[in-house]
Write a protein that holds these residues in place. Structure first.
Motif, PDB file in Angstrom:
ATOM      1  N   VAL A  24      -0.073  28.020  20.707  1.00  9.13           N
ATOM      2  CA  VAL A  24      -0.832  29.443  20.575  1.00  9.13           C
ATOM      3  C   VAL A  24      -0.972  29.736  19.153  1.00  9.13           C
ATOM      4  N   ARG A  25       0.083  29.723  18.326  1.00 13.53           N
ATOM      5  CA  ARG A  25      -0.092  30.135  16.991  1.00 13.53           C
ATOM      6  C   ARG A  25      -1.129  29.556  16.145  1.00 13.53           C
ATOM      7  N   GLU A  26      -1.189  28.030  16.420  1.00 16.32           N
ATOM      8  CA  GLU A  26      -2.088  27.231  15.625  1.00 16.32           C
ATOM      9  C   GLU A  26      -3.595  27.654  16.154  1.00 16.32           C
ATOM     10  N   ARG A  27      -3.531  27.797  17.219  1.00 23.26           N
ATOM     11  CA  ARG A  27      -5.231  28.146  17.852  1.00 23.26           C
ATOM     12  C   ARG A  27      -5.540  29.441  17.221  1.00 23.26           C
ATOM     13  N   VAL A  28      -4.532  30.616  17.240  1.00 23.28           N
ATOM     14  CA  VAL A  28      -4.834  31.944  16.910  1.00 23.28           C
ATOM     15  C   VAL A  28      -5.506  31.906  15.407  1.00 23.28           C
ATOM     16  N   PHE A  29      -4.531  31.193  14.630  1.00 18.99           N
ATOM     17  CA  PHE A  29      -4.707  31.095  13.167  1.00 18.99           C
ATOM     18  C   PHE A  29      -6.191  30.472  12.839  1.00 18.99           C
TER      19      PHE A  29
ATOM     20  N   ALA B  79      -7.731  31.749  22.523  1.00 18.78           N
ATOM     21  CA  ALA B  79      -6.758  30.882  21.982  1.00 18.78           C
ATOM     22  C   ALA B  79      -5.394  30.976  22.429  1.00 18.78           C
ATOM     23  N   GLY B  80      -5.023  31.902  23.521  1.00 19.92           N
ATOM     24  CA  GLY B  80      -3.841  31.725  24.397  1.00 19.92           C
ATOM     25  C   GLY B  80      -3.160  33.236  24.464  1.00 19.92           C
ATOM     26  N   LEU B  81      -3.583  34.113  23.689  1.00 21.72           N
ATOM     27  CA  LEU B  81      -2.941  35.418  23.703  1.00 21.72           C
ATOM     28  C   LEU B  81      -3.306  36.250  25.101  1.00 21.72           C
ATOM     29  N   SER B  82      -2.276  36.577  25.591  1.00 24.20           N
ATOM     30  CA  SER B  82      -2.756  37.430  26.938  1.00 24.20           C
ATOM     31  C   SER B  82      -3.525  38.704  26.167  1.00 24.20           C
TER      32      SER B  82
ATOM     33  N   GLN C 204       6.893  35.835  21.503  1.00 19.06           N
ATOM     34  CA  GLN C 204       7.541  36.496  22.696  1.00 19.06           C
ATOM     35  C   GLN C 204       7.384  35.870  24.067  1.00 19.06           C
ATOM     36  N   GLN C 205       8.461  35.632  24.414  1.00 14.96           N
ATOM     37  CA  GLN C 205       8.360  35.015  26.135  1.00 14.96           C
ATOM     38  C   GLN C 205       7.770  33.693  26.334  1.00 14.96           C
ATOM     39  N   LEU C 206       7.688  32.925  25.169  1.00 19.74           N
ATOM     40  CA  LEU C 206       6.978  31.541  25.227  1.00 19.74           C
ATOM     41  C   LEU C 206       7.963  30.481  24.989  1.00 19.74           C
ATOM     42  N   SER C 207       7.844  29.459  25.200  1.00 18.09           N
ATOM     43  CA  SER C 207       8.644  28.229  24.663  1.00 18.09           C
ATOM     44  C   SER C 207       8.372  27.726  23.225  1.00 18.09           C
TER      45      SER C 207
END
Length: 205
Positions: free
Chosen positions: A63-68, A91-94, A53-56
Motif C-alpha cells: 500500500v505504501r508503494e502505491r500511495v507514494f 492505492a489501498g487506503l481506507s 496501522q492494523q496491516l501486515s
C-alpha cells in the motif's frame, strides 16, 4: 595507558546497562537490534506509521508503494492535500486512513511537528501533541518518538510484537499485564528504546 574512546563508550552505553538484565543479555548476544534508519522526512514517516496501522508488514509495504506513486514520490502535507481522495483509496487506503493522512497534513501545516520543532518537548508532551490529531494514537506517537525523534527511552507497549516478545522472554509466552511489563522494563531505563529494538529482533527471528 590507553585512553578509552569516549565515542565508543557512548555507543556501548545502552548495551552495558541492558546486559545487567540476564535475559536481555542473552538476546544481545544472539541478535542485532532492529534497525533504526535515519529519517529525512518527518511527515513521510508519520504517514508510513498511519499506513502501517492494523496491516501486515507485506500488505503495508504494498500500500505504501502505491500511495507514494500517487504522490509522485514526494510525500509532503501539500502533496497529500492536493491528491485525489479516490486515487488514494484506489492505492489501498481506507476512507478512514485517507482522513487520517489529511489530518496529519493539516497539523504539519499548522504546527511545527518536525524534529527541530519538538526538540524541547518531553516524550509525554510529544505524545499529547500528536494524539490531538485524529487518527494518531499512542502507538503511532511512540513510533514517531523512536524512529523520527530517536528518543532513547521509549517503551511502546501498544505494540503487539513488543508485548509478545516480553511475554516469550520473561513468562514462557503466558500473558502479562502492562504493569508487569513496565516493572520488567524498569531496569532498562534510560535505554528502553534500544531494549525494544532487541525484543523486536528476537520476536521476528
Amino acid at each position: 595507558m590507553t585512553m578509552a574512546d569516549p565515542d565508543s563508550t557512548a555507543r556501548n552505553a545502552p548495551e552495558s546497562v541492558l546486559r545487567e538484565d540476564p535475559v536481555l543479555a542473552g538476546v544481545i548476544e544472539r541478535r542485532e537490534p532492529h534497525p533504526l534508519e535515519p529519517v529525512a522526512n518527518e511527515f513521510e514517516r508519520l504517514c508510513v506509521s498511519i499506513i502501517n496501522q492494523q496491516l501486515s508488514t507485506a500488505s503495508a509495504a504494498a500500500v505504501r508503494e502505491r500511495v507514494f506513486e500517487v504522490l509522485d514520490g514526494e510525500v509532503t502535507p501539500d502533496t497529500v492535500l492536493a491528491a485525489s481522495r479516490d486515487a488514494l483509496r484506489e492505492a489501498g487506503l481506507s476512507r478512514t486512513k485517507v482522513d487520517y493522512v489529511e489530518n496529519a497534513a493539516r497539523a504539519f501545516q499548522e504546527r511545527d511537528l518536525t524534529r527541530a520543532g519538538l526538540a524541547e518537548y518531553s516524550n509525554e508532551a510529544v505524545i499529547a501533541e500528536l494524539t490531538e490529531i485524529t487518527g494518531i494514537g499512542e502507538w503511532t506517537a511512540n513510533m514517531y518518538l523512536m524512529f523520527v525523534l530517536e528518543r532513547p527511552d521509549v517503551l511502546p507497549l501498544g505494540d503487539l510484537a513488543v508485548r509478545r516478545g516480553i511475554e516469550g522472554l520473561y513468562n514462557d509466552g503466558a500473558d502479562l499485564t502492562r504493569a508487569e511489563m513496565r516493572e520488567i522494563a524498569e531496569p532498562w531505563r534510560p535505554y528502553r528504546s534500544t531494549a525494544t529494538r532487541y525484543i523486536w529482533a528476537e520476536y521476528e527471528a
